[in-house]
Write an enzyme that holds these catalytic residues in place. Structure first.
Site, PDB file in Angstrom:
ATOM      1  N   LYS A 194      65.758  34.030 -33.883  1.00  0.00           N
ATOM      2  CA  LYS A 194      64.651  34.439 -34.503  1.00  0.00           C
ATOM      3  C   LYS A 194      64.822  33.418 -35.508  1.00  0.00           C
ATOM      4  CE  LYS A 194      63.462  38.562 -37.493  1.00  0.00           C
ATOM      5  NZ  LYS A 194      63.895  39.750 -37.913  1.00  0.00           N
ATOM      6  N   SER A 205      60.457  43.234 -37.284  1.00  0.00           N
ATOM      7  CA  SER A 205      60.268  41.831 -37.333  1.00  0.00           C
ATOM      8  C   SER A 205      60.779  41.022 -36.317  1.00  0.00           C
ATOM      9  CB  SER A 205      60.761  41.273 -38.909  1.00  0.00           C
ATOM     10  OG  SER A 205      62.091  41.341 -39.040  1.00  0.00           O
ATOM     11  N   SER A 244      64.111  46.592 -37.663  1.00  0.00           N
ATOM     12  CA  SER A 244      63.585  45.073 -37.166  1.00  0.00           C
ATOM     13  C   SER A 244      64.415  44.544 -35.792  1.00  0.00           C
ATOM     14  CB  SER A 244      63.675  44.174 -38.394  1.00  0.00           C
ATOM     15  OG  SER A 244      62.577  44.347 -39.354  1.00  0.00           O
TER      16      SER A 244
END
Length: 518
Positions: free
Chosen positions: A108, A188, A212
């Site tokens: 990420k 996210s 997330s």
């Protein structure tokens, strides 16, 4: 050659030319491949790390970056192939650093990499290359993993606006759900979820403050592990909350997620929270993967999230019957103790204070050449950027900047309240009262239609108790609703990853729900 033969030869050549050519990815049969299968292929010579890496890079180009694709990757590592070739040479010389050796992964894009930009999806950080790897990045490199690139995310890990679209960032645009490109991947860790589900990598790193990892894992048909805060280091990760943040693996199987988790543990002097993991971390969590692990277990069924989506309710009740058939005892409860206490409000205040403190420290760590110097500077740059301001107000940046320091009474009171009523007076209390091994609940609802005008449309969520307590949570695919995946969450006390992995694996093996997106 006669005219007739020439004509038929031309027809044959045209036919052959028009046949779809298999990609290297298809030739190597990498669809849904696991860590163990790749390792066996490397050992037997069926695969080379270079060929596998190139196959994934080609697939990213074809599936992610062309046409109305996933848009899950924000940056592709130009050195991935060189890294793979180096690992092949090591392997030929008898070196193998462990189960992640030669395994292609994605990170990420809030996890620092000293050879690639780390941006949190924000245009203000475009091209920002940190001076060092994050602690977990170092761990992954030492283990021999191949980092294919950085995945897109909800900007600032979805803590930036009063409303937003999960998977959208000013720098990366909108990530799409691989099961239906019109639907949202949840955030996210949206890019990691979409990329791993669509087989653009073997597994990937997400981060969670609240939901997330679990939500994008559920929406993309993955296993996601949100560990106890402190089990994995957060140093070198763009922060929201010192109290709630944690990285964690997102994978297609419980075994792969367990392998990944054990590779990243360890004490990091740059993250004091990890000192609490001493005596609590294990480097091989696969020893707890027991297909009969549900027998005799007492599972608390938190029914509070039900009632928001009748088809999720039906799927969850069906799953409860299956768990009983596998030997588990189910104890239903509707609410956690002290439900009238506004723990969510306390958590929000903690996040605002810690976001300001953490971001300012992160920007300082980038050195004198940092593209952003402070939260003040970030707000100025963001509000002046027409792309950033086209859809969302970024009001949370402003709210956080108005807060004081971490000595403020409002902050310390909110932190004490949140931890008390989520830990000893929350999860711990309900588990003690009912002698529970774990708690279950639906992770979320099917993916909603992406809407950049009105923002997200959450309905079902069970992530908050574990997230606010800093306790572990594992989501596993539970089923599909009109082709869209939905997960079940297993969560419990601090450092209970072994117990949660045991029941999560047993559930996965009993159901075998996961199927790749078409």
């Amino acid at each position: 050659m006669g005219a007739t033969k020439y004509f038929f030869l031309c027809i044959i050549l045209m036919f052959v030319a028009c046949q779809p050519q298999q990609s290297k990815y298809e030739q190597l049969d990498l669809e849904e491949v696991t860590i163990s299968e790749l390792q066996a292929g490397y050992e037997s010579g069926t695969y080379s790390i270079s060929d596998v890496t190139q196959a994934y890079l080609d697939r990213i180009k074809a599936v992610d970056q062309q046409g109305p694709g996933l848009n899950s990757m924000i940056y592709v590592n130009p050195d991935a192939k060189k890294r793979a070739e180096m690992l092949d040479k090591e392997l030929a010389n008898g070196t193998n650093r462990g189960p992640l050796y030669g395994i292609p992964i994605v990170l990420k894009d809030n996890v620092d990499t000293k050879d690639m930009p780390t941006t949190a999806g924000a245009r203000a950080l475009e091209g920002s290359i940190p001076p060092d790897d994050a602690f977990i990045t170092q761990k992954l490199r030492e283990a021999g993993a191949v980092i294919l690139g950085k995945s897109n995310l909800s900007e600032w890990a979805n803590f930036h606006s009063s409303f937003s679209s999960s998977g959208w960032s000013g720098l990366g645009g909108q990530t799409n759900n691989p099961y239906d490109l019109t639907r949202n991947p949840c955030g996210s860790s949206a890019g990691t979820g979409a990329a791993v589900s669509a087989n653009l990598a073997v597994w990937g790193i997400g981060t969670e403050t609240n939901g997330s990892i679990t939500c994008p894992s559920s929406a993309n048909g993955l296993v996601g592990i949100k560990p106890t805060v402190g089990l994995l280091s957060r140093s070198g990760i763009i922060p929201i909350s010192y109290t709630q943040d944690t990285p964690g693996p997102m994978a297609r199987t419980v075994r792969d997620a367990a392998i990944a988790l054990g590779t990243m543990v360890g004490i990091d002097k740059e993250d004091p929270k990890t000192s609490n993991s001493e005596g609590n971390f294990i480097t091989d969590y696969t020893q707890y993967l027991n297909k009969d692990g549900l027998k005799g277990k007492r599972l608390g069924f938190w029914t509070g999230p039900l009632g928001e989506h009748h088809r999720v309710d039906t799927l969850m009740q069906k799953t409860v019957r299956l768990l009983k058939e596998q030997g588990a005892e189910i104890v239903e409860f509707e609410n956690f103790p002290n439900e009238d206490v506004n723990v969510g409000g306390a958590s929000f205040q903690v996040l605002l204070y810690e976001f300001k403190d953490g971001l300012n420290k992160y920007f300082k760590s980038l050195g004198s050449d940092a593209p952003v110097k402070s939260l003040d500077d970030l707000i100025d740059k963001t509000l002046a950027d027409s792309v950033e301001m086209h859809y969302f107000d970024h009001d949370l940046l402003i709210q956080a900047n108005k807060k004081g320091d971490l000595d403020s009474k409002e902050y310390t009171d909110a932190l004490q309240k949140m931890l008390k009523y989520r830990r000893e007076e929350g999860i711990d209390k309900i588990m003690d009262e009912h002698n529970l091994d774990a708690i279950i609940s639906p992770t979320g609802a099917p993916a909603w239609k992406t809407d950049l005008i009105n923002g997200d449309n959450f309905s079902v969520s069970s992530s908050s108790p574990a997230a606010q307590a800093g306790y572990p949570n594992i989501t596993v695919p539970m089923g599909y609703i009109d082709g869209l995946p939905v997960g079940i969450s297993f969560f419990g006390r601090a450092w209970s990853e072994p117990q949660l992995l045991e029941v999560a694996y047993a559930f996965e093996q009993a159901t075998q729900v996961r199927r790749p997106p078409e």
